[in-house]
Design a protein around this motif. Structure first.
Motif, PDB file in Angstrom:
ATOM      1  N   MET A   1       2.155   9.559  -0.957  1.00  0.00           N
ATOM      2  CA  MET A   1       1.597   8.622  -0.001  1.00  0.00           C
ATOM      3  C   MET A   1       2.746   7.943   0.735  1.00  0.00           C
ATOM      4  SD  MET A   1      -1.033   5.442  -0.652  1.00  0.00           S
ATOM      5  CE  MET A   1      -2.048   6.439  -1.681  1.00  0.00           C
ATOM      6  N   THR A   2       2.658   7.907   2.049  1.00  0.00           N
ATOM      7  CA  THR A   2       3.717   7.295   2.852  1.00  0.00           C
ATOM      8  C   THR A   2       3.556   5.776   2.866  1.00  0.00           C
ATOM      9  OG1 THR A   2       2.484   7.357   4.922  1.00  0.00           O
ATOM     10  CG2 THR A   2       3.748   9.334   4.348  1.00  0.00           C
ATOM     11  N   SER A   3       4.609   5.092   3.268  1.00  0.00           N
ATOM     12  CA  SER A   3       4.546   3.631   3.352  1.00  0.00           C
ATOM     13  C   SER A   3       3.545   3.198   4.422  1.00  0.00           C
ATOM     14  CB  SER A   3       5.922   3.046   3.628  1.00  0.00           C
ATOM     15  OG  SER A   3       6.419   3.492   4.871  1.00  0.00           O
ATOM     16  N   THR A   5       0.771   4.810   5.159  1.00  0.00           N
ATOM     17  CA  THR A   5      -0.542   4.962   4.521  1.00  0.00           C
ATOM     18  C   THR A   5      -0.809   3.787   3.594  1.00  0.00           C
ATOM     19  OG1 THR A   5      -0.389   7.371   4.629  1.00  0.00           O
ATOM     20  CG2 THR A   5      -1.975   6.465   3.089  1.00  0.00           C
ATOM     21  N   SER A   6       0.190   3.395   2.830  1.00  0.00           N
ATOM     22  CA  SER A   6       0.043   2.251   1.925  1.00  0.00           C
ATOM     23  C   SER A   6      -0.272   0.971   2.699  1.00  0.00           C
ATOM     24  CB  SER A   6       1.312   2.053   1.100  1.00  0.00           C
ATOM     25  OG  SER A   6       1.532   3.149   0.257  1.00  0.00           O
ATOM     26  N   LEU A   9      -3.898   1.135   3.839  1.00  0.00           N
ATOM     27  CA  LEU A   9      -4.808   0.862   2.725  1.00  0.00           C
ATOM     28  C   LEU A   9      -4.832  -0.621   2.380  1.00  0.00           C
ATOM     29  CD1 LEU A   9      -4.134   3.913   0.394  1.00  0.00           C
ATOM     30  CD2 LEU A   9      -6.140   3.499   1.825  1.00  0.00           C
ATOM     31  N   GLU A  10      -3.679  -1.260   2.407  1.00  0.00           N
ATOM     32  CA  GLU A  10      -3.624  -2.700   2.138  1.00  0.00           C
ATOM     33  C   GLU A  10      -4.393  -3.487   3.204  1.00  0.00           C
ATOM     34  OE1 GLU A  10      -2.663  -4.486  -0.517  1.00  0.00           O
ATOM     35  OE2 GLU A  10      -2.452  -2.491  -1.407  1.00  0.00           O
ATOM     36  N   LYS A  13      -8.050  -3.094   2.476  1.00  0.00           N
ATOM     37  CA  LYS A  13      -8.452  -3.903   1.319  1.00  0.00           C
ATOM     38  C   LYS A  13      -8.574  -5.372   1.696  1.00  0.00           C
ATOM     39  CE  LYS A  13      -6.596  -0.863  -2.213  1.00  0.00           C
ATOM     40  NZ  LYS A  13      -5.570  -0.684  -3.261  1.00  0.00           N
ATOM     41  N   THR A  21     -10.276   5.067  -3.370  1.00  0.00           N
ATOM     42  CA  THR A  21      -9.444   5.964  -2.568  1.00  0.00           C
ATOM     43  C   THR A  21      -9.038   7.172  -3.400  1.00  0.00           C
ATOM     44  OG1 THR A  21      -7.388   4.881  -3.209  1.00  0.00           O
ATOM     45  CG2 THR A  21      -8.468   4.050  -1.234  1.00  0.00           C
ATOM     46  N   GLU A  23      -6.428  11.065  -2.805  1.00  0.00           N
ATOM     47  CA  GLU A  23      -5.576  11.838  -1.907  1.00  0.00           C
ATOM     48  C   GLU A  23      -5.650  13.302  -2.306  1.00  0.00           C
ATOM     49  OE1 GLU A  23      -0.946  12.052  -0.441  1.00  0.00           O
ATOM     50  OE2 GLU A  23      -1.695  10.215  -1.341  1.00  0.00           O
ATOM     51  N   THR A  28      -5.723  11.225   2.943  1.00  0.00           N
ATOM     52  CA  THR A  28      -6.211  10.117   2.136  1.00  0.00           C
ATOM     53  C   THR A  28      -7.680   9.874   2.440  1.00  0.00           C
ATOM     54  OG1 THR A  28      -4.023   9.117   2.143  1.00  0.00           O
ATOM     55  CG2 THR A  28      -5.859   7.689   1.561  1.00  0.00           C
TER      56      THR A  28
END
Length: 78
Positions: A1-3, A5-6, A9-10, A13, A21, A23, A28
């Motif tokens: 997971m790339t930064s 993507t992170s 997602l954050e 949320k 979630t 992958e 994702t």
């Protein structure tokens, strides 16, 4: 997971609460309830740069063990 993507997602949320979630092969998957869908899509477009709805399709979960809903919509964004 790339930064990136992170970070997306954050942001989701923060907007919609905790979301299931997963992958697979670099893609994702995020499950958003129908009452939060508009908020999530707006956030993805306006704040995270997803400006193309590539596909909308449906999954029939009739024969899936432990499925809670009969149908699920799938949105593919880029």
């Amino acid at each position: 997971m790339t930064s990136d993507t992170s970070a997306t997602l954050e942001a989701l949320k923060t907007c919609c609460g905790e979301l299931p979630t997963s992958e697979f092969r670099g893609a994702t998957r995020v499950v958003v309830s129908k009452d939060k869908l508009l908020e999530a899509m707006r956030l993805l477009k306006e704040k995270r740069g997803f400006d193309l709805l590539v596909d909308v399709t449906c999954v029939d979960y009739l024969n899936y063990r432990d499925a809670e809903n009969r149908f699920g919509l799938v949105y593919l964004l880029a």
